[in-house]
Design an enzyme around this catalytic site. Structure first.
Site, short mmCIF file in Angstrom:
data_model
loop_
_atom_site.label_atom_id
_atom_site.label_comp_id
_atom_site.label_asym_id
_atom_site.label_seq_id
_atom_site.Cartn_x
_atom_site.Cartn_y
_atom_site.Cartn_z
N LYS A 21 0.83 -1.21 0.00
CA LYS A 21 0.00 0.00 0.00
C LYS A 21 0.86 1.26 0.00
CE LYS A 21 -0.46 0.65 4.59
NZ LYS A 21 -1.03 0.84 5.89
N THR A 22 1.99 1.22 0.68
CA THR A 22 2.86 2.39 0.67
C THR A 22 3.31 2.71 -0.74
OG1 THR A 22 3.66 1.63 2.79
CG2 THR A 22 4.88 3.40 1.76
N ASP A 56 -3.84 7.49 5.05
CA ASP A 56 -3.38 6.13 5.30
C ASP A 56 -3.97 5.65 6.63
OD1 ASP A 56 -2.06 3.80 5.00
OD2 ASP A 56 -0.09 4.57 5.60
N GLU A 57 -4.07 4.35 6.82
CA GLU A 57 -4.60 3.78 8.06
C GLU A 57 -5.96 4.37 8.41
OE1 GLU A 57 -2.97 1.33 9.27
OE2 GLU A 57 -0.80 1.66 9.02
N GLN A 78 -7.21 -4.41 10.51
CA GLN A 78 -6.08 -3.93 11.29
C GLN A 78 -6.44 -2.73 12.17
OE1 GLN A 78 -2.13 -3.88 9.35
NE2 GLN A 78 -3.19 -4.64 7.52
N ARG A 86 3.05 -9.25 10.42
CA ARG A 86 4.30 -8.49 10.35
C ARG A 86 5.44 -9.37 9.88
NH1 ARG A 86 2.32 -4.50 9.29
NH2 ARG A 86 0.47 -5.80 9.25
#
Length: 777
Positions: A61-62, A248-249, A279, A631
């Site tokens: 996504k980044t 983001d997030e 998340q 992660r």
DNA sequence: TTCCCGCGGATTTTT
DNA sequence: TCCGCGGGAA
């Protein structure tokens, strides 16, 4: 040029010339096709109108965000100053900025890329007039907030014993996150219980913040929304300015952030949100998953792109993560997949106690390092609570492995650092009473409680704040003669520092404060190891200040203070140090490591005992578990302990119920005895998981060691705990007055049986089992 | 005013 | 277990 430009920004003079990659449109196309998969490309190429990107863990996504920003600028001629990009941490922002600069050169300079809080500070400082704020406002952290709140409570004669300042603070914070200002709240609050108290304290607290020229964390958001709502002209300016907004997030935004975004995006509707409902782990601080779940309702014309290909983890790790998260209801359906290899099974180990657990983790890290050449910095250890880090640190030290801990006590929260920062804050904003009270007698200058109380009374009467109260005290002579002299010399010190400060760099001012306040002298005189380490920390502070000066990004002291206030734990994570990284599962969000250990996989710890009662909390724990597992790139180890000491009391927890959800084929149990097999027993039936119905008892993975399934009994036997029912250590109880709790310790027996019980809402109590109006649950 | 001792409360997670 | 605070003594 049509768009609003930033006065501070030399219209990105470099950016057309310094774009090696994007000069020609078809080169751009080629690049996108080479670097991105089809859904990623779709997300990048969708420029106008609302866009929801559901980005699974590790789905790149980044990369999508950075390419999208580059694409907007290069292919659509959008100026960098017309883009607002909001990230979760400063570190993420800095990294993203770097990547964009890698693509476009220095063009990205004037892009607003920051956290919500940092963006709000910037807006509020610029619009201080309209926001009715002092432009040199300071930011109060949690402990400053509590100090101020305690004062307000004292002023209103509210007993802090009866109403815990923390709970009042939490309530106020929640209210602010819901954009409830004091006036509105007074009208809506009930006239009983905590809210009745809050309806008195909140207005005063808010007034005092204003008087002191301070904002707390939540104010940064709330006041910005208020500003925009009350000043359509200001809003209009920012709407014009931020024609393209990316967040983001998004799953972790709260109501204030949600409203701010909607306001800003109202005009051009170029709002792109990126997130993953699986998340969302910050419910406790007001984050609202509904924001992401309802995006399509809020913007019916939204385009939705799902990024489901995972590039990070092995097939095994991904399968385990999927199995854990699939037990949650209320989620956007998505299936992560990967082309990566299956990889190695996840390792599980149930240690005897927490020390043993740490040892095993360390042995494995050392082993991987030795036999496979795994770098220490590629290993991370996650845990649910900060308290767990100590034992792990001890283990790492004993094994002589380099490590760094993220979180826990922030550097800028240490006593000595905070003290000096309060001096600095006073130099910027002399109204700041909280800072003044903290340092007026630090180091000791003989201005004690009595004098301070007199000073405060005078200040209250005359409505004076911060340094202003001192001259008043000098004139009226409310304090004795020798105190007077001390006050005067302190005041002179501050006055002369304030005069010098504007001409100096931050590092120089800091040094000056350290010297002339006598802070360093006092520490040097102490001659203790502790004082030495404090001095060391202060040196580090000066170094940080010097670094800030040399970067030249900020405008002096003011910006330095803002930066320190808004720094997050992750921000001081350095990749350079080559050490094993320790952090909470929460902090791990957004990061990735080749080798991951998750410690404390036990019911009561993870999932945390406070979440068992509420299904929504339980789902959050599960998401946290999902975050932790995803992660990991190559290797994942899950560990737990049969016994562990918590607050010095021995407890034993059964293995985490999350373990039971991971398919057998994905895990290898290295424990002595088939612990994992046993862990699966109680919850393996089809009725397992979360039932919310009332009639049927929810499957409660209790921590009790008394009566229970045979699996639990044998776990207890191995743990060697006393198993006498009905009040074994770990038994969940219900007390008529204190509510729910867990038995922590037994003393005596028969009629004399005394129990130490940790109550969920009333702390630890000792009760006599015979008399207590209490039953096991 | 300061220092020292003892007690009680706390811990879920943090911008 | 640890930390912070309050109360009492120097």
């Amino acid at each position: 040029m049509l768009y609003v430009t930033d006065e501070q920004c030399p219209i990105a003079s470099g950016y057309i010339r310094s774009t090696p990659l994007f000069q020609v449109p078809n080169l751009m196309d080629e690049l996108l096709q080479r670097e991105l998969n089809p859904p990623q490309q779709e997300a990048v190429r969708h420029t106008d109108g609302p866009l929801l990107i559901l980005a699974g863990a590790g789905s790149g996504k980044t990369r999508v965000i950075t390419y999208r920003i580059a694409y907007l600028m290069q292919m659509h001629g959008v100026l960098p100053q017309n883009i607002l990009a909001v990230t979760f941490t400063n570190k993420a922002a800095a990294e993203m900025r770097q990547r964009i600069e890698g693509l476009l050169g220095s063009a990205a300079m004037s892009l607003w890329m920051s956290t919500f809080h940092a963006a709000c500070v910037r807006i509020l400082r610029r619009e201080a007039d309209a926001a009715r704020l002092s432009p040199q406002f300071v930011i109060y952290d949690t402990s400053d907030q509590l100090t101020l709140l305690r004062q307000c409570m004292k002023e209103l004669h509210i007993d802090a014993e009866l109403y815990a300042p923390q709970s009042i603070m939490r309530r106020i914070s929640t209210l602010k996150n819901e954009l409830m200002d004091p006036d509105t709240f007074i009208q809506e609050a009930g006239d009983f219980g905590l809210d009745e108290i809050v309806s008195h304290v909140y207005p005063l607290y808010q007034r005092r913040l204003q008087d002191n020229g301070a904002l707390d964390f939540d104010d940064l958001l709330m006041r910005t929304v208020q500003l925009m709502r009350r000043h359509p002209d200001v809003l209009e300016r920012y709407q014009q300015r931020f024609r393209y907004i990316m967040v983001d997030e998004y799953q972790d935004t709260n109501m204030a952030q949600y409203h701010l975004l909607n306001l800003l995006a109202e005009r051009y509707r170029n709002l792109c949100v990126v997130g993953d409902d699986d998340q969302s782990v910050y419910r406790f601080r007001g984050a609202n998953v509904r924001n992401i779940l309802n995006f399509e309702r809020d913007y019916p014309d939204a385009t939705v792109v799902k990024l489901e290909q995972n590039y990070r983890s092995t097939g095994t790790i991904l399968e385990a993560a999927g199995a854990v998260i699939s037990k949650n209801s209320r989620r956007k359906e998505k299936t992560l997949w990967t082309e990566n290899e299956r990889g190695i099974p996840i390792g599980y180990f149930c240690a005897q106690d927490e020390v043993h657990e740490a040892e095993v983790i360390c042995e494995n890290i050392a082993g991987l390092h030795r036999t496979e050449g795994v770098a220490y910095r590629d290993c991370a250890i996650f845990y649910r609570t900060n308290a767990q880090s100590r034992v792990l640190e001890d283990g790492l030290r004993r094994a002589q492995l380099p490590y760094q801990v993220i979180g826990g006590l922030r550097f800028y929260d240490r006593k000595e650092i905070k003290d000096v920062l309060c001096y600095l804050r006073l130099l910027v904003n002399p109204q700041d009473t909280v800072s003044l009270q903290r340092i007026i007698n630090v180091p000791r200058r003989g201005i004690g409680q009595t004098s301070l109380a007199k000073l405060e009374a005078l200040a209250l009467e005359r409505e004076l704040y911060g340094l202003d109260m001192i001259p008043a005290a000098l004139e009226t002579g409310v304090v004795g003669k020798n105190i007077l002299a001390k006050l005067r010399s302190f005041h002179e010190l501050m006055a002369s520092l304030r005069e010098e400060a504007p001409q100096m760099g931050v590092a120089d001012i800091t040094r000056e404060v350290l010297e002339r306040s006598g802070y360093v002298d006092a520490l040097e005189a102490e001659q203790t190891g502790e004082a030495l380490s404090r001095l060391e920390n202060l040196r580090e502070l000066v170094t940080a200040a010097a670094e800030f000066d040399s970067h030249g990004e900020g405008e002096g002291l003011q910006d330095f203070l803002t930066q320190t206030a808004l720094l997050s734990d992750q921000d001081n994570l350095s990749d350079e140090s080559g050490s094993v990284v320790l952090m909470t599962l929460h902090s791990s969000k957004g990061l990735e490591y080749p080798v991951v250990f998750i410690a404390g996989m036990e019911n009561g710890l993870f999932p945390h005992s406070r979440s068992f009662d509420e299904p929504a909390e339980m789902e959050e724990e599960r998401r946290l578990c999902y975050v932790g597992i995803t992660r990991a790139e190559k290797r994942l180890f899950l560990t737990g302990a049969a016994r562990r000491r918590i607050y010095g009391v021995e407890q034993s927890h059964p293995p985490s119920l999350f373990l039971a959800d991971i398919p057998t084929s994905c895990v290898q149990d290295f424990s002595s005895g088939a612990v994992l097999e046993m862990a699966r027993q109680p919850w393996a039936s089809p009725t397992s998981g979360m039932t919310t119905g009332n009639g049927q008892a929810r499957v409660r993975p209790s921590t009790s060691v008394g009566a229970g399934s045979s699996a639990r009994k044998s776990a207890a036997a191995r743990a060697g705990s006393s198993a006498a029912a009905p009040y074994g250590v770990g038994t969940q109880v219900h007390h008529q007055h204190f509510g729910r709790g867990v038995v922590q310790k037994r003393e005596g027996d028969g009629d004399q049986l005394k129990l130490t019980v940790v109550f969920r809402d009333h702390g630890i109590k000792k009760v006599l089992a015979k008399f207590a109006p209490m039953q096991p649950v």
